[in-house]
Design a protein around this motif. Structure first.
Motif, short mmCIF file in Angstrom:
data_model
loop_
_atom_site.label_atom_id
_atom_site.label_comp_id
_atom_site.label_asym_id
_atom_site.label_seq_id
_atom_site.Cartn_x
_atom_site.Cartn_y
_atom_site.Cartn_z
N THR A 103 0.82 -1.15 -0.27
CA THR A 103 0.14 0.11 0.07
C THR A 103 0.86 1.25 -0.03
OG1 THR A 103 -0.03 -0.15 2.49
CG2 THR A 103 -1.80 -1.18 1.15
N GLU A 115 -3.09 7.53 -6.39
CA GLU A 115 -3.70 6.60 -7.22
C GLU A 115 -4.44 7.38 -8.36
OE1 GLU A 115 -3.87 3.77 -8.65
OE2 GLU A 115 -3.95 2.70 -6.62
N SER A 127 -8.03 7.56 -10.90
CA SER A 127 -9.27 7.48 -10.41
C SER A 127 -9.91 6.32 -11.11
CB SER A 127 -10.11 8.67 -11.31
OG SER A 127 -9.88 9.86 -10.50
N ASN A 164 -8.92 3.79 -8.04
CA ASN A 164 -9.92 4.27 -6.96
C ASN A 164 -11.19 4.19 -6.81
OD1 ASN A 164 -8.74 5.82 -4.12
ND2 ASN A 164 -10.66 6.55 -4.89
N THR A 223 -12.61 14.80 -2.65
CA THR A 223 -11.41 13.99 -3.01
C THR A 223 -10.34 15.07 -3.34
OG1 THR A 223 -12.66 12.34 -4.27
CG2 THR A 223 -10.35 12.63 -4.79
N ARG A 283 -5.64 8.63 -2.77
CA ARG A 283 -6.53 7.67 -2.54
C ARG A 283 -7.40 7.93 -1.27
NH1 ARG A 283 -2.19 3.18 -0.51
NH2 ARG A 283 -1.95 4.06 1.57
N THR A 284 -8.73 7.77 -1.60
CA THR A 284 -9.85 7.95 -0.62
C THR A 284 -9.88 6.76 0.21
OG1 THR A 284 -11.54 7.47 -2.02
CG2 THR A 284 -10.76 9.62 -2.05
N THR A 325 -8.15 2.29 0.97
CA THR A 325 -7.32 1.49 0.58
C THR A 325 -8.02 0.14 -0.31
OG1 THR A 325 -7.79 0.18 2.39
CG2 THR A 325 -5.57 1.57 2.46
N SER A 350 -8.76 0.53 -3.26
CA SER A 350 -7.90 0.76 -4.36
C SER A 350 -6.88 -0.42 -4.52
CB SER A 350 -7.64 2.08 -4.74
OG SER A 350 -6.64 2.44 -3.62
N VAL A 396 -5.15 6.86 4.27
CA VAL A 396 -6.12 7.49 3.06
C VAL A 396 -6.38 8.92 3.43
CG1 VAL A 396 -7.04 5.05 2.74
CG2 VAL A 396 -8.15 6.62 4.39
#
Length: 509
Positions: free
Chosen positions: A260, A265, A267, A270, A288, A337-338, A340, A342, A368
């Motif tokens: 991680t 990242e 879109s 994500n 975001t 990244r919003t 994990t 992703s 995040v």
């Protein structure tokens, strides 16, 4: 020069009174003195006198003290009550009038239950079960002798040793008498005995050395066995401590940690790969952090990207999709990244590229970012904990079972599940735990079964199910597993209420 003592110095101190008493009994021909008898003669508490003995022992050979133990009988609080008011059986006997008393009324008396049983055993009273109005109790003898009170009075007067052993055991069984162990000292004069004490010096100062006065002073003996003050040192941050505990739980359950290390990242990974539509509110700049440089990602697995585009815009795999125009330029936007998840999408895609599918269990714990307005309950970044299991035939029951085991290892056993909605899981569940401190149910995580629209475009075999769950490391019910150890972690006192009220731990966050 007279010996000295640090805390017992001064005229009339316990130490000096003891020395004077020892001098007196020595003049009367007694070689040693009992600390218990000395305390009584001097009107001091025995523990105070013991403290004086230990202070004098620190001076060297002022006194000699030999510790010994003895046992004595003492009245319990109930025993003292009986000495004042009489035994339970006598009080019951005296409460019964000549015409008798209804048994139910007798039992309501303070001594009714115990006294009735003992008085019946002594044959002082009799019970008429056929009496009108219910069973009735009558006196069976004219007078009685309170032998229990007499025996306890004998103990109170210091003559307990004269009681027979069976009487002591009977009173002890009734919890009226207790045998206590007393630690005492036999005290005698030492080679450096003196009846006076004075303060002992603890520091050698430059002034003493310059004037030479140190030669005439007595110094406290240096204790080479004493432990020094622990030096200040670094400590592991409480969140890192709790993170290591979560990591250990995952490893014990057979999970593999996902990489991680990419905070940035696209879109696509994500959002789009998770079957989250491009017009979803969470993708808005209000939620975001989008990057200006580099603003877009370039490298994608194009075959997979085309399948993701098709399932979004046209549907497939049994789904009608979202029916909108999917745009590549939207998927290429870079962001912080919003979640994990992703990383979970990347790992599941790699798993799908294997020649033969093998079940897998992954986890991650990392940072995040959310475009939140900073206040007392919100931060722009936090740590997310995520677990993923991929195998054939997994069901919602498997997810609930894994969650139960996972939370039980953290000490959380009371769980509830509530249906929820997530774009990429169906069915979805919110997980609640009962908080003993707050006396209410609080949310501790989210979970669900990944949708086929997310898994099948990756190339995973039909029939493979993926269950997943996520939670925040900072959530109070989660961090509570380690909060109780924070005082030990940071090495000094911590106001736990301040920790619970911090932005990382607020329940309303």
């Amino acid at each position: 020069m007279a010996p000295t003592v640090e805390s017992a110095a001064g005229p009339g101190s316990a130490a000096e009174l003891l020395l004077q008493r020892l001098e007196l009994v020595g003049a009367q021909g007694e070689a040693r003195l009992c600390s218990l008898e000395a305390a009584a003669a001097l009107g001091l508490d025995h523990q105070v006198l013991v403290g004086a003995v230990k202070s004098l022992q620190s001076l060297g050979e002022v006194i000699e003290a030999e510790q010994c133990t003895s046992k004595k009988w003492e009245l319990t609080p109930e025993g003292k009550e009986i000495v004042q008011e009489g035994s339970h059986e006598v009080r019951v006997f005296n409460s019964i009038p000549p015409e008798g008393m209804v048994q139910t009324e007798l039992m309501k008396l303070p001594s009714g239950k115990v006294g009735f049983s003992k008085a019946m055993s002594n044959k002082w009273i009799q019970l008429d079960k056929t009496a009108e109005g219910g069973p009735r109790v009558f006196r069976a003898v004219e007078t009685v002798q309170d032998s229990v009170r007499e025996k306890l009075l004998q103990v109170e007067q210091g003559e307990g040793d004269k009681l027979e052993e069976k009487d002591k055991n009977e009173l002890k069984k009734r919890k009226l008498l207790a045998e206590v162990t007393i630690k005492t000292y036999w005290i005698s004069k030492g080679n450096a005995f003196s009846t006076t004490v004075s303060k002992q010096e603890t520091d050698l100062t430059p002034e003493m050395i310059a004037s030479g006065s140190w030669k005439d002073l007595k110094f406290k003996t240096y204790n080479f066995e004493a432990l020094g003050i622990m030096p200040e040192s670094g400590h592991l941050h409480p969140l890192l401590k709790v993170r290591s505990q979560f990591r250990q739980i995952f490893l014990e359950m057979g999970f593999t940690e996902m990489p991680t290390n990419n905070f940035i990242e696209s879109s696509f990974w994500n959002f789009d790969a998770l079957f989250q539509p491009q017009q979803h509110p969470a993708r808005d700049q209000h939620d975001t952090f989008f990057l200006k440089d580099p603003a877009e990602a370039i490298d994608f697995p194009m075959d997979y990207l085309k399948r993701v585009k098709r399932v979004h815009s046209q549907g497939g795999y049994g789904s009608q999709g979202y029916r909108y125009e999917w745009k590549l330029e939207e998927a290429r936007k870079n962001l912080l990244r919003t979640h994990t998840t992703s990383a979970s999408a990347r790992m599941l895609y790699q798993l799908a590229q294997q020649e033969k599918f093998t079940p897998a269990k992954y986890f991650s714990i990392d940072r995040v970012f959310r475009n939140e307005t900073l206040d007392a309950t919100h931060l722009a970044e936090f740590h997310q904990i995520e677990g993923v299991v991929a195998d054939y035939g997994l069901t919602l029951g498997d997810l609930m079972g894994v969650l139960k085991e996972f939370f039980t290892k953290m000490g959380i056993t009371q769980l509830r599940f509530k249906p929820a909605y997530n774009p990429y899981t169906e069915p979805s569940m919110e997980v609640f735990s009962y908080h003993q401190g707050l006396k209410k149910w609080v949310e501790v995580g989210n979970s669900g079964v990944f949708r086929p629209e997310m898994l099948l475009p990756m190339g995973l075999p039909d029939g493979v199910t993926v269950i997943a769950w996520g939670l925040s490391l900072e959530r109070p019910t989660m961090i509570r597993y380690g909060i109780n150890n924070i005082r030990e972690l940071v090495g000094h006192k911590v106001n736990l209420q301040m920790v619970y009220d911090s932005p990382l731990c607020r329940l309303d966050a």
